[in-house]
Design a protein around this motif. Structure first.
Motif, PDB file in Angstrom:
ATOM      1  N   ALA A  30       0.831  -1.209   0.000  1.00 44.33           N
ATOM      2  CA  ALA A  30       0.000   0.000   0.000  1.00 44.33           C
ATOM      3  C   ALA A  30       0.866   1.260   0.000  1.00 44.33           C
ATOM      4  O   ALA A  30       0.578   2.222  -0.731  1.00 44.33           O
ATOM      5  CB  ALA A  30      -0.933  -0.008   1.206  1.00 44.33           C
ATOM      6  N   ILE A  31       1.922   1.272   0.816  1.00 48.90           N
ATOM      7  CA  ILE A  31       2.803   2.444   0.862  1.00 48.90           C
ATOM      8  C   ILE A  31       3.529   2.611  -0.462  1.00 48.90           C
ATOM      9  O   ILE A  31       3.681   3.729  -0.978  1.00 48.90           O
ATOM     10  CB  ILE A  31       3.790   2.332   2.032  1.00 48.90           C
ATOM     11  CG1 ILE A  31       3.055   2.336   3.371  1.00 48.90           C
ATOM     12  CG2 ILE A  31       4.810   3.470   1.985  1.00 48.90           C
ATOM     13  CD1 ILE A  31       3.930   1.987   4.557  1.00 48.90           C
ATOM     14  N   TYR A  32       3.998   1.494  -1.048  1.00 48.11           N
ATOM     15  CA  TYR A  32       4.677   1.586  -2.347  1.00 48.11           C
ATOM     16  C   TYR A  32       3.766   2.201  -3.398  1.00 48.11           C
ATOM     17  O   TYR A  32       4.164   3.123  -4.135  1.00 48.11           O
ATOM     18  CB  TYR A  32       5.152   0.208  -2.807  1.00 48.11           C
ATOM     19  CG  TYR A  32       5.667   0.229  -4.229  1.00 48.11           C
ATOM     20  CD1 TYR A  32       6.966   0.634  -4.512  1.00 48.11           C
ATOM     21  CD2 TYR A  32       4.823  -0.101  -5.289  1.00 48.11           C
ATOM     22  CE1 TYR A  32       7.426   0.700  -5.820  1.00 48.11           C
ATOM     23  CE2 TYR A  32       5.277  -0.033  -6.597  1.00 48.11           C
ATOM     24  CZ  TYR A  32       6.569   0.362  -6.865  1.00 48.11           C
ATOM     25  OH  TYR A  32       7.012   0.450  -8.163  1.00 48.11           O
ATOM     26  N   GLU A  33       2.539   1.712  -3.505  1.00 44.84           N
ATOM     27  CA  GLU A  33       1.606   2.230  -4.511  1.00 44.84           C
ATOM     28  C   GLU A  33       1.371   3.723  -4.300  1.00 44.84           C
ATOM     29  O   GLU A  33       1.334   4.511  -5.261  1.00 44.84           O
ATOM     30  CB  GLU A  33       0.287   1.457  -4.427  1.00 44.84           C
ATOM     31  CG  GLU A  33       0.392  -0.020  -4.809  1.00 44.84           C
ATOM     32  CD  GLU A  33       0.201  -0.253  -6.300  1.00 44.84           C
ATOM     33  OE1 GLU A  33       0.387   0.692  -7.090  1.00 44.84           O
ATOM     34  OE2 GLU A  33      -0.134  -1.382  -6.671  1.00 44.84           O
ATOM     35  N   ARG A  34       1.217   4.115  -3.077  1.00 45.65           N
ATOM     36  CA  ARG A  34       0.964   5.524  -2.744  1.00 45.65           C
ATOM     37  C   ARG A  34       2.168   6.388  -3.101  1.00 45.65           C
ATOM     38  O   ARG A  34       2.030   7.458  -3.701  1.00 45.65           O
ATOM     39  CB  ARG A  34       0.660   5.600  -1.255  1.00 45.65           C
ATOM     40  CG  ARG A  34       0.096   6.889  -0.741  1.00 45.65           C
ATOM     41  CD  ARG A  34      -0.436   6.599   0.648  1.00 45.65           C
ATOM     42  NE  ARG A  34      -0.613   7.776   1.469  1.00 45.65           N
ATOM     43  CZ  ARG A  34      -1.001   7.729   2.739  1.00 45.65           C
ATOM     44  NH1 ARG A  34      -1.234   6.547   3.314  1.00 45.65           N
ATOM     45  NH2 ARG A  34      -1.155   8.836   3.428  1.00 45.65           N
ATOM     46  N   ALA A  35       3.361   5.908  -2.744  1.00 45.90           N
ATOM     47  CA  ALA A  35       4.578   6.664  -3.037  1.00 45.90           C
ATOM     48  C   ALA A  35       4.862   6.701  -4.535  1.00 45.90           C
ATOM     49  O   ALA A  35       5.334   7.724  -5.059  1.00 45.90           O
ATOM     50  CB  ALA A  35       5.755   6.058  -2.289  1.00 45.90           C
ATOM     51  N   ALA A  36       4.587   5.602  -5.233  1.00 43.49           N
ATOM     52  CA  ALA A  36       4.821   5.567  -6.679  1.00 43.49           C
ATOM     53  C   ALA A  36       3.935   6.573  -7.393  1.00 43.49           C
ATOM     54  O   ALA A  36       4.378   7.226  -8.354  1.00 43.49           O
ATOM     55  CB  ALA A  36       4.574   4.154  -7.209  1.00 43.49           C
ATOM     56  N   ARG A  37       2.686   6.724  -6.946  1.00 48.52           N
ATOM     57  CA  ARG A  37       1.801   7.719  -7.549  1.00 48.52           C
ATOM     58  C   ARG A  37       2.341   9.128  -7.317  1.00 48.52           C
ATOM     59  O   ARG A  37       2.321   9.970  -8.208  1.00 48.52           O
ATOM     60  CB  ARG A  37       0.388   7.592  -6.977  1.00 48.52           C
ATOM     61  CG  ARG A  37      -0.370   6.366  -7.440  1.00 48.52           C
ATOM     62  CD  ARG A  37      -1.854   6.476  -7.128  1.00 48.52           C
ATOM     63  NE  ARG A  37      -2.111   6.591  -5.696  1.00 48.52           N
ATOM     64  CZ  ARG A  37      -2.322   5.563  -4.888  1.00 48.52           C
ATOM     65  NH1 ARG A  37      -2.277   4.321  -5.372  1.00 48.52           N
ATOM     66  NH2 ARG A  37      -2.574   5.752  -3.601  1.00 48.52           N
ATOM     67  N   ARG A  38       2.822   9.363  -6.109  1.00 46.25           N
ATOM     68  CA  ARG A  38       3.378  10.682  -5.794  1.00 46.25           C
ATOM     69  C   ARG A  38       4.620  10.956  -6.638  1.00 46.25           C
ATOM     70  O   ARG A  38       4.796  12.057  -7.172  1.00 46.25           O
ATOM     71  CB  ARG A  38       3.721  10.756  -4.301  1.00 46.25           C
ATOM     72  CG  ARG A  38       4.207  12.117  -3.838  1.00 46.25           C
ATOM     73  CD  ARG A  38       3.070  13.123  -3.800  1.00 46.25           C
ATOM     74  NE  ARG A  38       3.516  14.402  -3.276  1.00 46.25           N
ATOM     75  CZ  ARG A  38       2.701  15.335  -2.798  1.00 46.25           C
ATOM     76  NH1 ARG A  38       1.402  15.108  -2.775  1.00 46.25           N
ATOM     77  NH2 ARG A  38       3.160  16.479  -2.348  1.00 46.25           N
ATOM     78  N   ALA A  39       5.500   9.977  -6.755  1.00 47.57           N
ATOM     79  CA  ALA A  39       6.704  10.153  -7.561  1.00 47.57           C
ATOM     80  C   ALA A  39       6.351  10.438  -9.017  1.00 47.57           C
ATOM     81  O   ALA A  39       6.985  11.294  -9.665  1.00 47.57           O
ATOM     82  CB  ALA A  39       7.581   8.904  -7.458  1.00 47.57           C
ATOM     83  N   ALA A  40       5.339   9.747  -9.533  1.00 42.85           N
ATOM     84  CA  ALA A  40       4.939   9.946 -10.928  1.00 42.85           C
ATOM     85  C   ALA A  40       4.478  11.372 -11.190  1.00 42.85           C
ATOM     86  O   ALA A  40       4.665  11.904 -12.295  1.00 42.85           O
ATOM     87  CB  ALA A  40       3.833   8.955 -11.288  1.00 42.85           C
ATOM     88  N   GLN A  41       3.894  12.014 -10.179  1.00 46.95           N
ATOM     89  CA  GLN A  41       3.468  13.405 -10.328  1.00 46.95           C
ATOM     90  C   GLN A  41       4.648  14.349 -10.537  1.00 46.95           C
ATOM     91  O   GLN A  41       4.468  15.472 -10.999  1.00 46.95           O
ATOM     92  CB  GLN A  41       2.670  13.835  -9.098  1.00 46.95           C
ATOM     93  CG  GLN A  41       1.352  13.108  -8.923  1.00 46.95           C
ATOM     94  CD  GLN A  41       0.695  13.421  -7.580  1.00 46.95           C
ATOM     95  OE1 GLN A  41       1.163  14.279  -6.822  1.00 46.95           O
ATOM     96  NE2 GLN A  41      -0.381  12.715  -7.269  1.00 46.95           N
TER      97      GLN A  41
END
Length: 308
Positions: free
Chosen positions: A201-212
């Motif tokens: 869950a944390i990875y998915e959340r952080a990956a979305r933020r990084a993609a921004q």
């Protein structure tokens, strides 16, 4: 300050590859301190060795990025709060004035944290095929024993992120990749599922933020511990250049060679140079100035891009 020197009000008790741990100076021997100080040094490690020289300002850059992610994951992005190990960096004196607990000597590179019972699992999440995972995939079509589709190339995005835990080794020894079933044996079924669910869950959340911010979070690793109430808390560093692989999304989309495709914002520069100049026997060679400078620049650029 040397890694083993004491700080005003604090006593050194342990040094890892990068971080030094302190307890309050008046903590009796054999007693667990309720609060500890974690100080990030400029040391850099690769292939389970601490290298020389260090990376200038690395400790401060890592700490700043960890604190930024801890704050965001506590709900700063509007998502659910992820409990972490941070403790307030102040206390009230007898006259009710706040007193800073982090010594000036390590300001900017230290975190005041609560005591946790740390779980002996490196919680690795991989969203892309690279590193040791790519080597295993070439040989067996798997990553940490997990079968993957045929035909993937180095740097490809996986069909979905995978949880590939490792057993945390003692300093100087190599972490051991383990199966989820082995994780259950080590920490129990409830804790193993909690670690896997939280990490993904944390990875998915952080990956979305990084993609921004035009970045790909290719993989990362987390550490967790439980407090005296049994609450699972994210600990140590989080989503830094040392614990994660970040790539430039535009370069990845263009393709090309693996080096062109996976333009990194982490210590991959160090890993690549060391792999080309050391056979992993004996002591590793000293890093040349050019590698040190390039690595420091990439660490700074990552912090700037993520937090702007």
């Amino acid at each position: 300050m040397t890694p083993t020197s004491d700080l005003p009000g604090w006593r050194h008790v342990y040094s890892g590859k990068v971080r030094d741990l302190y307890v309050p100076a008046d903590t009796p021997d054999g007693v667990s301190a309720e609060r500890m100080l974690v100080v990030a040094s400029d040391r850099v490690s690769a292939f389970d060795h601490v290298l020389s020289p260090g990376i200038p300002d690395k400790g401060e850059l890592l700490t700043t990025l960890s604190l930024w992610w801890f704050d965001l994951l506590e709900g700063g992005d509007g998502g659910p709060a992820v409990p972490n190990h941070l403790a307030p960096d102040s206390a009230l004196s007898d006259d009710d004035e706040p007193v800073r607990l982090v010594p000036a000597e390590v300001a900017g590179r230290a975190m005041l944290v609560r005591r946790l019972d740390m779980l002996p699992i490196e919680c690795v999440v991989r969203g892309y095929l690279t590193g040791s995972g790519w080597a295993e995939y070439q040989a067996a079509g798997t990553v940490c024993g997990i079968p993957l589709p045929a035909g993937l190339e180095n740097g490809d995005r996986l069909p979905e992120p995978i949880f590939t835990p490792a057993f945390k080794a003692e300093l100087g020894e190599h972490d051991e990749n383990i199966s989820f079933e082995r994780t259950v044996e080590l920490v129990g079924e409830h804790a193993a599922h909690a670690l896997r669910d939280a990490s993904l869950a944390i990875y998915e959340r952080a990956a979305r933020r990084a993609a921004q911010h035009g970045l790909i979070l290719a993989d990362t690793k987390f550490e967790f511990g439980t407090d005296d109430q049994g609450v699972l808390r994210l600990a140590d560093e989080v989503l830094t250049s040392d614990s994660s692989r970040y790539w430039d999304a535009e370069a990845w989309a263009r393709g090309g060679t693996p080096d062109e495709r996976m333009a990194s914002f982490d210590k991959q520069i160090v890993r690549d140079w060391l792999a080309a100049h050391w056979d992993r026997t004996g002591q590793p060679p000293e890093l040349p100035d050019e590698i040190v400078v390039r690595t420091a620049d990439r660490y700074r650029e990552l912090l700037s891009r993520l937090t702007r």
